[in-house]
Design an enzyme around this catalytic site. Structure first.
Site, PDB file in Angstrom:
ATOM      1  N   LYS A 114       0.861  -1.186   0.000  1.00  0.00           N
ATOM      2  CA  LYS A 114       0.000   0.000   0.000  1.00  0.00           C
ATOM      3  C   LYS A 114       0.893   1.230   0.000  1.00  0.00           C
ATOM      4  CE  LYS A 114      -4.369   1.173   0.160  1.00  0.00           C
ATOM      5  NZ  LYS A 114      -5.561   0.491  -0.371  1.00  0.00           N
ATOM      6  N   ASP A 154      -6.809   4.437  -4.773  1.00  0.00           N
ATOM      7  CA  ASP A 154      -7.493   4.367  -3.473  1.00  0.00           C
ATOM      8  C   ASP A 154      -8.070   5.765  -3.254  1.00  0.00           C
ATOM      9  OD1 ASP A 154      -7.727   2.511  -0.899  1.00  0.00           O
ATOM     10  OD2 ASP A 154      -7.210   4.478  -0.111  1.00  0.00           O
TER      11      ASP A 154
HETATM   12  P1  NDP Z   1     -12.619   7.955  -3.218  1.00  0.00           P
HETATM   13  O1  NDP Z   1     -11.567   8.977  -2.995  1.00  0.00           O
HETATM   14  O2  NDP Z   1     -13.100   7.688  -4.582  1.00  0.00           O
HETATM   15  O3  NDP Z   1     -13.892   8.304  -2.324  1.00  0.00           O
HETATM   16  C1  NDP Z   1     -13.816   8.419  -0.937  1.00  0.00           C
HETATM   17  C2  NDP Z   1     -15.130   8.955  -0.423  1.00  0.00           C
HETATM   18  O4  NDP Z   1     -15.104   8.952   1.006  1.00  0.00           O
HETATM   19  C3  NDP Z   1     -15.380  10.394  -0.829  1.00  0.00           C
HETATM   20  O5  NDP Z   1     -16.753  10.614  -0.916  1.00  0.00           O
HETATM   21  C4  NDP Z   1     -14.776  11.173   0.329  1.00  0.00           C
HETATM   22  O6  NDP Z   1     -15.311  12.472   0.496  1.00  0.00           O
HETATM   23  C5  NDP Z   1     -15.151  10.297   1.497  1.00  0.00           C
HETATM   24  N1  NDP Z   1     -14.176  10.492   2.579  1.00  0.00           N
HETATM   25  C6  NDP Z   1     -12.832  10.438   2.499  1.00  0.00           C
HETATM   26  N2  NDP Z   1     -12.263  10.695   3.675  1.00  0.00           N
HETATM   27  C7  NDP Z   1     -13.269  10.904   4.514  1.00  0.00           C
HETATM   28  C8  NDP Z   1     -13.341  11.232   5.888  1.00  0.00           C
HETATM   29  N3  NDP Z   1     -12.231  11.402   6.620  1.00  0.00           N
HETATM   30  N4  NDP Z   1     -14.566  11.350   6.434  1.00  0.00           N
HETATM   31  C9  NDP Z   1     -15.686  11.180   5.688  1.00  0.00           C
HETATM   32  N5  NDP Z   1     -15.676  10.887   4.377  1.00  0.00           N
HETATM   33  C10 NDP Z   1     -14.495  10.762   3.815  1.00  0.00           C
HETATM   34  O7  NDP Z   1     -12.071   6.623  -2.526  1.00  0.00           O
HETATM   35  P2  NDP Z   1     -12.544   5.124  -2.756  1.00  0.00           P
HETATM   36  O8  NDP Z   1     -14.003   5.073  -2.995  1.00  0.00           O
HETATM   37  O9  NDP Z   1     -11.623   4.515  -3.733  1.00  0.00           O
HETATM   38  O10 NDP Z   1     -12.203   4.469  -1.345  1.00  0.00           O
HETATM   39  C11 NDP Z   1     -13.133   4.459  -0.258  1.00  0.00           C
HETATM   40  C12 NDP Z   1     -12.735   3.386   0.738  1.00  0.00           C
HETATM   41  O11 NDP Z   1     -12.738   2.109   0.087  1.00  0.00           O
HETATM   42  C13 NDP Z   1     -11.344   3.532   1.347  1.00  0.00           C
HETATM   43  O12 NDP Z   1     -11.360   3.023   2.665  1.00  0.00           O
HETATM   44  C14 NDP Z   1     -10.498   2.624   0.466  1.00  0.00           C
HETATM   45  O13 NDP Z   1      -9.324   2.190   1.115  1.00  0.00           O
HETATM   46  C15 NDP Z   1     -11.473   1.476   0.248  1.00  0.00           C
HETATM   47  N6  NDP Z   1     -11.208   0.624  -0.908  1.00  0.00           N
HETATM   48  C16 NDP Z   1     -11.145   1.145  -2.186  1.00  0.00           C
HETATM   49  C17 NDP Z   1     -10.928   0.305  -3.258  1.00  0.00           C
HETATM   50  C18 NDP Z   1     -10.967   0.797  -4.669  1.00  0.00           C
HETATM   51  O14 NDP Z   1     -10.926  -0.035  -5.576  1.00  0.00           O
HETATM   52  N7  NDP Z   1     -11.078   2.098  -4.919  1.00  0.00           N
HETATM   53  C19 NDP Z   1     -10.655  -1.130  -3.059  1.00  0.00           C
HETATM   54  C20 NDP Z   1     -10.836  -1.588  -1.715  1.00  0.00           C
HETATM   55  C21 NDP Z   1     -11.061  -0.722  -0.688  1.00  0.00           C
HETATM   56  P3  NDP Z   1     -14.532  13.751  -0.087  1.00  0.00           P
HETATM   57  O15 NDP Z   1     -14.878  13.796  -1.541  1.00  0.00           O
HETATM   58  O16 NDP Z   1     -15.089  14.866   0.716  1.00  0.00           O
HETATM   59  O17 NDP Z   1     -13.080  13.524   0.185  1.00  0.00           O
END
Ligand code: NDP
Length: 434
Positions: A114, A154
């Site tokens: 990671k 991510d």
């Molecule tokens: P994105 O950046 O596409 O989206 C993240 C979302 O979560 C956004 O809406 C963001 O809001 C919100 N967010 C981020 N930080 C916070 C916070 N501190 N409090 C509240 N909301 C928050 O990321 P992903 O969708 O790719 O990832 C989301 C989760 O899924 C993570 O935990 C990641 O590790 C996990 N994951 C992702 C994978 C992937 O293929 N993408 C695979 C497996 C797991 P804002 O726009 O305001 O930042």
């Protein structure tokens, strides 16, 4: 352990993990005798580096880049890159640790890694994002490769960032090595279905979990936190299967739409305009917006899907969900539930799908992207999606089998940990103390 003294999230992940291995270690003491726990909790390597870049005003900025190469027992290191101001060694090590066992659960030959940077993409221009990605990759390129370590996206890293990083890797190395990054654009080595895979996979897992308990997504009310890559495609697949999604969020607040969230609007705001979820109510005045993201868990629902970030769902939120008769909770994000929240779900017999199993579809399809790159061919969306469904069913079955063998009373959190651990630990024993 004193050497990880300040790494709160890493400690949390390791403590939860080790707690669930107790029945396995009691039955198979060889893992203790061979010192596997000591080895498996220490990353093979943690690389940190300076990422200097110049902003649009000509000012030099510096961020910290990190890559943890956690475990290569069953394959080359594989795991995403996160760009977010909270990124530090604790966050990256917790994610790399979890990734090791998640990757094992997929059945694909991939180890755990990671990385990321404490860079905040919010409010940056496209040119600033490009310059940052180029500087980040100039250094990272020394440590990765299609048979060594294969990063992906991510939080804060989507197709645009992967594109800029791939371009820079190609320039630095002087070779088109498609297999070095996954989540690439379809036109230059990406896989159809990768963008949707984590969200779709989450729903495939939920479907299995509900089916076994006589429930169905059809007609159910669902809330999904976040509005990023995972959330959007979890919402899309859940809707396709007949669920009504009434709420989603970003890091500022959440929206509630009793008619069902319009996912096309969310896509337009988040994927095209890089805007805020609050803008949703401009197009849909019948919906409401509330500041603060924690409040989303007070909305009554049958299925809750935390898909934003770590520790976003605490004990109070879990108790509220239980009071509102939630049937299932599945973690699309990594470690979104605090340990206390997980205990609430397990004590109250809520169906609980842990991140390692639930969100493994993303990395599984990344592995399929690597396979296509090696063979220099592309599968159709339908082929990839069928393989994803098969993989998610197998992961679910691994959880069921481990829960049965170790009499875990439906505790999939422990079951996923045990199933993921065994394959990695057995490979480590076979390869000796190295
Ligand atoms: P994105 O950046 O596409 O989206 C993240 C979302 O979560 C956004 O809406 C963001 O809001 C919100 N967010 C981020 N930080 C916070 C916070 N501190 N409090 C509240 N909301 C928050 O990321 P992903 O969708 O790719 O990832 C989301 C989760 O899924 C993570 O935990 C990641 O590790 C996990 N994951 C992702 C994978 C992937 O293929 N993408 C695979 C497996 C797991 P804002 O726009 O305001 O930042």
């Amino acid at each position: 352990v004193k050497r990880n003294y300040s790494e709160k999230e890493f400690h949390q992940a390791v403590a939860l993990f080790l707690r669930s291995l107790v029945p396995l270690l009691a039955k198979y003491p060889i893992y203790m005798e061979k010192g596997i726990l000591e080895q498996i909790t220490e990353p093979e390597r943690l690389i940190t580096f300076r990422v200097p870049w110049v902003d649009d005003n000509g000012k030099t900025r510096v961020n910290r880049g990190l890559r943890v190469q956690f475990n290569s027992a069953i394959g080359p290191y594989k795991g995403g890159l996160r760009f977010h101001p909270t990124v530090d060694s604790s966050i990256i090590k917790f994610l790399g640790f979890e990734q090791t066992f998640k990757n094992s659960l997929t059945g694909q030959p991939i180890g755990g890694g990671k990385g990321g940077a404490d860079f905040d993409p919010k409010g940056k221009s496209d040119n600033e994002i490009m310059r940052f990605c180029q500087s980040f990759m100039t250094e990272l390129a020394k440590y990765i490769g299609p048979d060594v370590d294969i990063p992906a996206g991510d939080i804060g890293v989507g197709a645009r960032e992967i594109g800029y990083m791939f371009g820079q890797y190609k320039k630095v190395r002087g070779a088109f090595e498609a297999g070095v990054l996954t989540g690439k654009g379809i036109g230059y080595g990406g896989s159809l279905g990768r963008k949707e895979s984590t969200g779709f996979g989450t729903i495939y897992f939920v479907q299995e979990m509900l089916k076994d308990s006589g429930f169905s997504l059809k007609g159910s009310t669902v809330i999904v936190s976040g509005s990023g890559n995972v959330s959007i495609y979890a919402m899309e697949k859940a809707r396709e299967l007949g669920a009504k999604i009434v709420a989603c969020s970003d890091s500022n607040g959440y929206i509630y739409d009793a008619n069902g969230i319009n996912i096309d609007t969310v896509k337009q705001i988040k994927e095209v305009e890089y805007g805020r979820i609050s803008e949703y109510i401009i197009k849909h005045p019948e919906a409401s917006y509330s500041e603060g993201c924690g409040g989303i868990w007070t909305i009554p629902c049958d299925v809750a899907l935390p898909c934003a970030t770590q520790n976003e769902l605490d004990e109070q939120a879990a108790l509220t969900l239980v009071r509102n008769n939630v049937k299932a909770v599945a973690e699309g994000a990594n470690m979104p539930s605090t340990p206390e929240a997980i205990d609430v779900f397990l004590e109250n017999k809520v169906l609980f799908g842990p991140a390692k199993a639930v969100n493994a579809g993303g990395v599984a399809v990344s592995s399929l992207e690597m396979a296509q790159n090696s063979m220099r061919l592309s599968w159709t969306f339908e082929e990839v999606d069928a393989k994803l469904q098969e993989i998610m069913k197998n992961i679910y079955q691994s959880c069921v089998d481990a829960a049965e063998e170790f009499e875990l009373d439906g505790n999939f959190e422990a079951a996923a940990n045990i199933a993921g651990f065994r394959k990695v630990a057995d490979a480590m024993i076979a390869q000796g103390v190295i």
